[in-house]
Write a protein that holds these residues in place. Structure first.
Motif, PDB file in Angstrom:
ATOM      1  N   LEU A  43     -13.243 -29.071 -25.050  1.00  0.00           N
ATOM      2  CA  LEU A  43     -12.370 -28.347 -24.109  1.00  0.00           C
ATOM      3  C   LEU A  43     -12.764 -26.884 -23.994  1.00  0.00           C
ATOM      4  O   LEU A  43     -12.685 -26.286 -22.923  1.00  0.00           O
ATOM      5  CB  LEU A  43     -10.910 -28.450 -24.559  1.00  0.00           C
ATOM      6  N   TRP A  48     -10.629 -25.970 -18.305  1.00  0.00           N
ATOM      7  CA  TRP A  48      -9.444 -26.773 -18.050  1.00  0.00           C
ATOM      8  C   TRP A  48      -8.145 -26.017 -18.341  1.00  0.00           C
ATOM      9  O   TRP A  48      -8.027 -25.284 -19.318  1.00  0.00           O
ATOM     10  CB  TRP A  48      -9.477 -28.047 -18.896  1.00  0.00           C
ATOM     11  N   PRO A  50      -3.837 -27.230 -17.837  1.00  0.00           N
ATOM     12  CA  PRO A  50      -2.959 -28.290 -17.317  1.00  0.00           C
ATOM     13  C   PRO A  50      -2.456 -27.991 -15.905  1.00  0.00           C
ATOM     14  O   PRO A  50      -2.065 -28.918 -15.197  1.00  0.00           O
ATOM     15  CB  PRO A  50      -1.796 -28.301 -18.310  1.00  0.00           C
ATOM     16  N   THR A  52      -4.230 -26.817 -13.525  1.00  0.00           N
ATOM     17  CA  THR A  52      -5.287 -26.887 -12.509  1.00  0.00           C
ATOM     18  C   THR A  52      -5.914 -28.273 -12.392  1.00  0.00           C
ATOM     19  O   THR A  52      -6.796 -28.471 -11.565  1.00  0.00           O
ATOM     20  CB  THR A  52      -6.412 -25.876 -12.803  1.00  0.00           C
ATOM     21  N   THR A  54      -7.005 -32.320 -14.394  1.00  0.00           N
ATOM     22  CA  THR A  54      -7.155 -33.122 -15.608  1.00  0.00           C
ATOM     23  C   THR A  54      -8.358 -32.636 -16.408  1.00  0.00           C
ATOM     24  O   THR A  54      -9.331 -32.135 -15.842  1.00  0.00           O
ATOM     25  CB  THR A  54      -7.358 -34.598 -15.259  1.00  0.00           C
ATOM     26  N   TRP A  55      -8.310 -32.826 -17.696  1.00  0.00           N
ATOM     27  CA  TRP A  55      -9.330 -32.265 -18.571  1.00  0.00           C
ATOM     28  C   TRP A  55     -10.688 -32.907 -18.349  1.00  0.00           C
ATOM     29  O   TRP A  55     -11.714 -32.247 -18.411  1.00  0.00           O
ATOM     30  CB  TRP A  55      -8.905 -32.391 -20.040  1.00  0.00           C
ATOM     31  N   ARG A 271      -3.596 -21.851 -20.719  1.00  0.00           N
ATOM     32  CA  ARG A 271      -5.055 -21.645 -20.664  1.00  0.00           C
ATOM     33  C   ARG A 271      -5.677 -22.316 -21.888  1.00  0.00           C
ATOM     34  O   ARG A 271      -6.219 -21.669 -22.787  1.00  0.00           O
ATOM     35  CB  ARG A 271      -5.380 -20.155 -20.614  1.00  0.00           C
TER      36      ARG A 271
END
Lengths: 302, 587
Positions: A43, A48, A50, A52, A54-55, A271
């Motif tokens: 990650l 990524w 949440p 914006t 899906t991871w 973030r």
């Protein structure tokens, strides 16, 4: 069939049956530890959040998050603040804990065990509660100013919690109040476990109590002191509750610790990727510092 | 396939420790591998959003559309509340609502007094000793009407945001009905946790923008995105009201002393400008310390003001001043325009007031403030509008609070007042909620019922409620006026001769500006609040704070999409009060 038997025998010879028994547990532990850690690393290489998307569809940004977080002044200040709190609080806890332990070790008095139990109470208080208590003490209209007003006879209204230096000091004192008993406990246990012969011998040979402490007890206590300092420093490095409740990281960001910083950016501001990079940086730093600090305790190579 | 008899024998052997080492190794390894695989699957499911989470054992297909309309809205009932109750009962009769269904409601703790869990209880006013009936229990009432219970959990309102985003991440949730701050709505929409209510609105008609008592337009704007979609129910139309010690400002000797010092009359009707607020703070702050003597001969320990200075409130007061001075967040080229003289003036003026503040304002909370105010230790303060009903019951209450509008700035010789909605709350339907996943109509209908003109009036018009008016008829309702008028003094700051609070609301509506709804508002508000408080407390100078606000805001805009943010800002601009629209030439 023969091959299978041969393989098991080899494993048995190589590791022994007891080791084989713990392999399943080790597998589970590895998944519990390694999978989340690997995900955190992954990650940290994406952008990524949440809010914006899906991871797994988030684009890889490489080391951007690492560069960004390392050059962020707020992150640097969080590290600085944490180091000041760790340095101040752990030093204070160690000194007070050692002095208290020495007092208990040296003097016999009635009710010693009751006093010892009493000293341990702060350690049992939930940090959030101790944070709130110390916020009440250091508030402008709080207990400390009230006491100072009564003593001095003039109205004292020091703004402890919104002057950067005193706010940091207040956090350090709150942490020291809570964790000095831990140091006391370890030091006292260490002292009672020391062999009595060298001390008695030194005393017979005319050594003063101060010399006995400095030349005999302290060197023998060194391993336990190192362990105590490492444990407390690692714990203090993660400090969150007390400053969060007392100052919420303020004024400005002058008491914002690494944990508060990461909590705010990962959880509050969503973030996650960026904060993961910060967490990895801190993790690596802590591993190196811990290895360095525990070096004297590790067995030396022949 | 293992025969059950064999399995029994194996178990017996195991417990009798007759198992061979090889068997033990094989079983332990298999168990470990199975657990490992389960964990990997669980972690994958967690991140992939297949709703593997506590309370959910299988993949859930989330229903996100209203059930097929079988009846028209009109046939369901005349009012939003009637339609809600009848629709739920109809769904129940059709078997659409599973047995044992309940609505899980996550609410901000401070608002709980509106409806539950303290609802129905009484409390004793600490100042007057009177027993006051708290809120009626709206949730019990709903349950009586529909047979669908509502289970409420309480959290700090900022933690609610974290919960919602967490549920968006896992795409699996517990709660169906979520109380939230409206300025976070964009994040909820973008993260996918908020259910699009447009179809439900069309089907059940909650009369948000229609009917005889629509939601006050500036609030209603907050529930519709620029593409016309509808996302939430109103919970409370929070904004600041300003209060001062009326007993002091009406005292002739103090009036005379003020005029001598400042060269103009003490604004008895409340200060019009922030400059007057500052002068009044300076004047009354002279009486701080140990029992100073006031010109009227009485003694007092008084501070000039108590305007909150925690990150959140500093940020709101800044936005008020910034807009009043003519500031805009973006220019026409989509550049963030915080690094300018307007921001510097707003911050410098706020810092000037800080000198006369109770210092706890940086770290305090409402319970700390009230004793300061009601114990005559503070001359002026802010609070959200309905809260004054509690403060007014203190010893000062009998002598009257002055309540006045948001102070303004003179721009081009014209007084500009702006009241920023600081905590307008909303209820969203959480897409992944347990009941929502099955029948989303039910939590929607609960929201429709709760915010119905009549039901919401019942909820608000009682001494236990803490929320502010949000429908246009609330201010005119006799029950509401009776409640507020009973505990509020006649309002000297609005219009002599008119009755207290209700009129204050009416007048203040004229200066309201809609909530700043943009993505990442939580982060932006923390950034701005942190930076300005660092300046107020002397950690850094104003230039550093302003530049950090500018660069941090630019970072958020770039990261979350500058074009989209600019569009959202245009949506906010449309909610500007008339005076501000004139100032910026907005039609």
């Amino acid at each position: 069939m023969d091959n299978k038997k041969g393989r098991t025998s080899w494993l048995k010879r190589k590791f022994g049956f007891n080791v084989l028994l713990i392999i399943p547990l080790q597998v589970v532990l590895n998944f519990v530890l390694i999978v989340p850690f690997a995900l955190a690393i992954y990650l940290s290489l994406t952008n990524w959040s949440p809010i914006t998307g899906t991871w797994y569809t988030s684009p890889i940004v490489g080391a951007d998050n690492y560069v960004s977080i390392l050059t962020t002044l707020r992150f640097q200040q969080a590290i600085y603040n944490t180091l000041v709190i760790v340095g101040g609080a752990v030093t204070l806890e160690f000194v007070l804990g050692l002095v208290l332990a020495l007092a208990f070790f040296s003097w016999d008095f009635r009710g010693k065990s009751i006093f010892a139990s009493f000293f341990l109470v702060p350690m049992m208080v939930i940090p959030a509660i101790s944070g709130f208590t110390f916020q009440t003490i250091f508030a402008t209209q709080g207990a400390l100013n009230d006491v100072l007003t009564r003593i001095s006879g003039t109205a004292v209204a020091v703004d402890w919690l919104h002057v950067p230096s005193s706010a940091l000091l207040a956090v350090i004192l709150a942490d020291a109040w809570q964790w000095t008993p831990f140091m006391f406990l370890l030091m006292y246990a260490g002292m009672t476990a020391l062999p009595s012969d060298p001390i008695r011998a030194a005393r017979v040979m005319g050594a003063t109590e101060r010399q006995i402490f400095r030349r005999i007890m302290l060197p023998m206590l060194r391993p336990i002191i190192t362990i105590a300092l490492i444990i407390r420093s690692l714990e203090a490095f993660k400090i969150f509750d007390v400053p969060f409740i007392m100052t919420q990281g303020g004024p400005g960001t002058t008491t914002e610790t690494i944990s508060i910083f990461l909590y705010k950016f990962a959880i509050e501001f969503a973030r996650v990727a960026w904060a993961s990079a910060g967490a990895i940086v801190i993790f690596v730093a802590i591993v190196f510092v811990t290895l360095w600090a525990s070096k004297p305790l590790l067995p030396k190579a022949e | 396939m293992v025969d059950s008899e064999e399995a029994d024998i194996e178990n017996e052997q195991f417990f009798k420790r007759r198992m061979t080492r090889r068997q033990a190794i094989a079983k332990a390894t298999a168990a470990g591998a199975a657990i490992g695989v389960a964990i990997v699957a669980g972690a994958g499911g967690y991140f992939a959003g297949t709703s593997v989470s506590p309370g959910k054992s299988s993949t859930t297909t989330v229903t996100t559309t209203a059930t097929q309309a079988t009846t028209s809205a009109v046939s369901l009932g005349a009012t939003p509340a009637d339609r809600a109750v009848n629709a739920v009962n109809a769904l129940k009769a059709s078997g659409a609502i599973p047995a044992g269904a309940k609505i899980r409601f996550l609410e901000a703790a401070f608002r709980a007094g509106n409806m539950t869990p303290t609802a129905g209880q009484t409390r004793t006013d600490p100042y007057t000793g009177k027993v006051i009936q708290n809120s009626i229990n709206m949730l019990t009432k709903w349950n009586d009407l529909t047979g669908v219970p509502v289970e409420m959990d309480l959290l700090n309102d900022l933690q609610l945001y974290d919960k919602a985003i967490s549920e968006a991440t896992t795409k699996a949730g517990t709660w169906d009905f979520l109380g939230q701050r409206i300025d976070f709505l964009v994040d909820f929409i973008n993260s996918g946790v908020a259910l699009d209510l447009t179809a439900f609105e069309a089907k059940y008609v909650p009369e948000i923008r229609t009917g005889n008592c629509p939601v006050t337009p500036v609030f209603a704007q907050g529930y519709y995105t620029s593409d016309g979609k509808y996302w939430g129910f109103p919970g409370c139309g929070d904004w600041f009201s300003y209060y001062n010690r009326r007993d002091l400002v009406t005292n002739p000797k103090l009036q005379s002393a003020f005029e001598t010092q400042f060269g103009y009359q003490l604004p008895v009707q409340g200060p019009d400008t922030w400059a007057q607020v500052l002068d009044m703070a300076k004047f009354f702050d002279m009486y701080k310390g140990s029992e100073q003597t006031l010109p009227d001969g009485s003694t007092a320990t008084l501070r000039g003001s108590y305007f909150f200075r925690d990150n959140w409130f500093s940020n709101i007061e800044f936005r008020i001043r910034f807009l009043e001075l003519g500031g805009l967040l973006f220019d026409n080229n989509k550049n963030v325009t915080l690094d300018n003289a307007i921001t510097r003036q707003a911050l410098t003026d706020m810092k000037a007031l800080t000198s006369y503040q109770v210092k706890d304002a940086f770290t305090s909370s409402w319970p700390t403030m009230y004793p300061n105010y009601s114990n005559k230790q503070v001359f002026q303060t802010i609070s959200w509008a309905s809260v004054a009903q509690f403060a007014a019951s203190g010893p000062v209450g009998g002598q009257g609070f002055g309540v006045y509008q948001t102070p303004g700035y003179l721009v081009n010789n014209k007084l500009i007042r702006v009241t920023v909605l600081y905590d307008q709350t909303s209820y969203i339907i959480e897409k992944y909620g347990k009941l929502t996943s099955v029948v989303p109509d039910v939590p929607f209908l609960f929201g429709q019922w709760l915010t119905d003109p009549e039901i919401s009036t019942q909820e608000l018009a009682n001494p236990g409620a803490i929320s502010d008016y949000f429908r246009t008829c609330h201010g005119q309702d006799e029950r509401m006026i009776a409640t507020f008028f009973a505990v509020w003094p006649p309002n000297p700051g609005i219009e002599p001769g008119r009755r207290g609070a209700a009129e204050a609301f009416d007048v203040q509506f004229q200066s309201l500006c809609g909530t700043w709804q943009m993505a990442g508002m939580h982060e932006l508000q923390d950034l701005w609040g942190t930076q300005m408080n660092a300046y107020f407390t002397g950690v850094q100078d104003v230039d550093t704070s302003v530049k950090n606000m500018q660069s941090g805001t630019d970072g958020v805009m770039d990261r979350l999409g500058r074009d989209a943010q600019f569009q959202r800002w245009q949506h906010v601009v449309q909610t500007f009060p008339p005076a501000l629209k004139v100032l910026h030439g907005i039609s």
